[in-house]
Scaffold this motif. Structure first.
Motif, short mmCIF file in Angstrom:
data_model
loop_
_atom_site.label_atom_id
_atom_site.label_comp_id
_atom_site.label_asym_id
_atom_site.label_seq_id
_atom_site.Cartn_x
_atom_site.Cartn_y
_atom_site.Cartn_z
N GLY A 1 -6.87 2.52 10.03
CA GLY A 1 -7.27 2.70 8.64
C GLY A 1 -7.93 4.05 8.43
O GLY A 1 -7.61 5.04 9.09
N ALA A 2 -8.88 4.07 7.52
CA ALA A 2 -9.48 5.34 7.10
C ALA A 2 -10.79 5.66 7.83
O ALA A 2 -11.24 6.80 7.78
CB ALA A 2 -9.74 5.32 5.60
N ARG A 3 -11.40 4.68 8.47
CA ARG A 3 -12.70 4.94 9.10
C ARG A 3 -12.57 5.96 10.23
O ARG A 3 -13.37 6.89 10.34
CB ARG A 3 -13.31 3.63 9.60
N PHE A 4 -11.58 5.79 11.11
CA PHE A 4 -11.23 6.77 12.14
C PHE A 4 -9.99 7.51 11.65
O PHE A 4 -8.89 7.34 12.16
CB PHE A 4 -10.94 6.07 13.47
N LEU A 5 -10.16 8.34 10.63
CA LEU A 5 -9.03 8.92 9.94
C LEU A 5 -8.32 9.97 10.80
O LEU A 5 -8.95 10.82 11.41
CB LEU A 5 -9.50 9.56 8.63
N SER A 6 -6.98 9.90 10.81
CA SER A 6 -6.19 10.85 11.59
C SER A 6 -4.76 10.84 11.06
O SER A 6 -4.41 10.07 10.14
CB SER A 6 -6.19 10.46 13.08
N GLY A 7 -3.91 11.65 11.67
CA GLY A 7 -2.52 11.73 11.25
C GLY A 7 -1.79 10.41 11.37
O GLY A 7 -0.92 10.09 10.54
N ILE A 8 -2.09 9.61 12.40
CA ILE A 8 -1.41 8.33 12.56
C ILE A 8 -1.77 7.38 11.43
O ILE A 8 -0.96 6.55 11.02
CB ILE A 8 -1.73 7.71 13.95
N GLY A 9 -2.97 7.52 10.86
CA GLY A 9 -3.34 6.72 9.70
C GLY A 9 -2.49 7.08 8.49
O GLY A 9 -2.03 6.20 7.74
N TYR A 10 -2.27 8.37 8.29
CA TYR A 10 -1.41 8.81 7.20
C TYR A 10 0.04 8.38 7.43
O TYR A 10 0.76 8.03 6.49
CB TYR A 10 -1.48 10.32 7.03
N HIS A 11 0.49 8.41 8.68
CA HIS A 11 1.84 7.95 9.00
C HIS A 11 1.98 6.47 8.66
O HIS A 11 2.99 6.05 8.06
CB HIS A 11 2.13 8.20 10.48
N THR A 12 0.98 5.67 9.04
CA THR A 12 1.00 4.24 8.74
C THR A 12 1.07 4.01 7.23
O THR A 12 1.86 3.19 6.74
CB THR A 12 -0.25 3.56 9.33
N ALA A 13 0.25 4.73 6.49
CA ALA A 13 0.23 4.58 5.04
C ALA A 13 1.57 5.00 4.43
O ALA A 13 2.09 4.35 3.51
CB ALA A 13 -0.90 5.40 4.44
N SER A 14 2.15 6.09 4.92
CA SER A 14 3.44 6.55 4.41
C SER A 14 4.52 5.51 4.64
O SER A 14 5.40 5.29 3.79
CB SER A 14 3.83 7.87 5.07
N MET A 15 4.49 4.86 5.81
CA MET A 15 5.46 3.82 6.12
C MET A 15 5.31 2.63 5.16
O MET A 15 6.30 2.14 4.60
CB MET A 15 5.28 3.35 7.57
N VAL A 16 4.07 2.17 4.96
CA VAL A 16 3.82 1.06 4.06
C VAL A 16 4.33 1.39 2.65
O VAL A 16 5.01 0.59 2.00
CB VAL A 16 2.32 0.72 4.03
N ASN A 17 4.02 2.57 2.18
CA ASN A 17 4.43 2.98 0.84
C ASN A 17 5.94 3.08 0.72
O ASN A 17 6.52 2.74 -0.32
CB ASN A 17 3.78 4.30 0.46
N ALA A 18 6.60 3.56 1.77
CA ALA A 18 8.06 3.69 1.73
C ALA A 18 8.71 2.31 1.66
O ALA A 18 9.67 2.10 0.91
CB ALA A 18 8.55 4.45 2.96
N PHE A 19 8.19 1.36 2.43
CA PHE A 19 8.74 0.01 2.39
C PHE A 19 8.56 -0.61 1.01
O PHE A 19 9.46 -1.24 0.47
CB PHE A 19 8.06 -0.87 3.44
#
Length: 413
Positions: free
Chosen positions: A26-44
């Motif tokens: 999630g956002a607490r330990f924010l990093s590129g993999i968090g943005y990748h996860t969010a991008s995947m969720v949004n794309a689906f």
């Protein structure tokens, strides 16, 4: 036979509410993999799939994390997730958080659970989620975003622990997603128990930073001198394996030769990057800027809008957020002949490759790239196509009468 086959299954096994649940940071330990996860969720979600997100809140003990000073500085809104069911409740130490996570998984009843793998810290939690997901009738997919963390790989106990845990997780896993064909061999070497599982290759799409941008003129007047300066950008977590040492040597050589160049280094610096940053600081201050720490979205946009050429001289990589951002921005890119990056960029006409760990060749390629300033290039990767690829793979995993050789087919570009 997977171990799940010998367990007693509930009467409602195989009844689904969500198409997929994505598990990642999630956002607490924010990093590129968090943005990748969010991008995947949004794309689906954009493609009309019912999707939910189970996010990790506390990744590890705070004192162990190199970016500890920025932990908790951002709320989940920074990920700009779509209007989907979200639970940011996973903690590495479990406690009440694991009960909330289990309740969320049970309530959402996904057809597929996709687990983002990039660190062994998540292994014990992923083992439990994989078991519970299979008990509910879900297919479990591991996405190898980072097969082995550079730091973890150097610690014998952690490496052995990861291999041991992966042997257990693999028995509950239906398939694996990697980001390049090169990663298949790397994954199978690192985790032999995954070698027999179906694999799909999906190159990462652009991260959330790059949305709704407008391109601006790529060369700017430099420092009141009246001469045009070519502006290079090194972006992301600053670590030795990302080639910051080679970049420092190549860039200072360009400056010494009288080239009109400027370098911005922006991101969170780890200890192994300090020597290279010291080299950069020895040139005149008008030639460089170092932006330390986490870079907010709006500042990332500004960085890319005021950049001519992005330099990403990795020593090793499975995937790269900065490379994806560069392709989405359409900017010239200088990177290295790391096999996974050559794959990811092979259809991107704006890329030039330098030899790995070779500052002289990097300098020469950066000089060549200066002739590309002002050009814009088409991004060959996008999330709409990626979402289709993911779900085609999920469907194949759920169809038991397909020949196993078909299941192992990788993505074709």
């Amino acid at each position: 036979m997977n171990s799940i086959d010998s367990l007693s299954l509930p009467s409602d096994y195989g009844k689904y509410d969500d198409d997929v649940m994505v598990v990642g940071p999630g956002a607490r330990f924010l990093s590129g993999i968090g943005y990748h996860t969010a991008s995947m969720v949004n794309a689906f979600a954009k493609c009309g799939h019912s999707v939910s997100a189970l996010l990790i809140r506390d990744l590890c003990p705070r004192w162990l994390y190199p970016g500890r000073d920025r932990i908790g500085n951002h709320g989940i809104d920074v990920l700009r997730l779509a209007e989907v069911p979200i639970s940011e409740s996973l903690d590495w130490y479990w406690g009440p958080s694991i009960l909330r996570s289990i309740a969320f998984l049970r309530s959402r009843r996904p057809r597929v659970v996709i687990l983002q793998w990039w660190t062994a810290v998540t292994a014990h939690t992923y083992l439990l989620l994989a078991l519970l997901g299979r008990l509910q009738g879900a297919s479990v997919v591991i996405e190898m975003h980072e097969i082995t963390d550079v730091g973890e790989a150097s610690i014998p106990f952690v490496s052995a622990y990861a291999k041991g845990m992966m042997r257990l997780i693999a028995r509950l896993t239906n398939g694996v997603v990697v980001h390049s064909n090169t990663d298949i061999g790397t994954m199978q070497t690192a985790y032999p128990t995954l070698a027999q599982l179906p694999v799909s290759v999906v190159f990462p799409g652009p991260l959330k930073h790059s949305e709704h941008r407008e391109h601006v003129t790529s060369t700017v007047e430099g420092g009141g001198t009246g001469s045009e300066i070519t502006r290079f950008l090194f972006f992301g977590i600053i670590r030795s394996y990302k080639g910051i040492d080679e970049l420092a040597a190549a860039f200072t050589s360009l400056v010494d030769d009288g080239e009109a160049v400027h370098l911005t280094v922006a991101g969170e610096a780890w200890a192994d990057a300090e020597a290279a940053l010291s080299v950069i600081r020895k040139v005149e201050s008008r030639h460089y800027r170092i932006v330390s720490g986490y870079i907010p979205d709006e500042e990332v946009t500004q960085l890319f809008e005021s950049t001519d050429i992005v330099v990403a001289p990795y020593r090793r990589a499975s995937a790269s957020g900065p490379v994806n951002l560069t392709m989405e921005a359409g900017l010239p890119l200088v990177t290295t002949r790391v096999p996974a990056l050559e794959e990811a960029c092979r259809d991107y006409r704006g890329v030039l490759f330098a030899a790995v760990e070779d500052p002289d060749d990097l300098r020469a390629v950066m000089k060549r790239a200066m002739g590309m300033v002002g050009s814009r290039f088409h991004n060959p990767h996008g999330w709409d196509a990626n979402a289709t690829e993911y779900f085609e793979f999920f469907d194949r995993l759920m169809t038991r009468d397909i020949d196993s050789s078909d299941l192992t087919a990788s993505r074709t570009t």
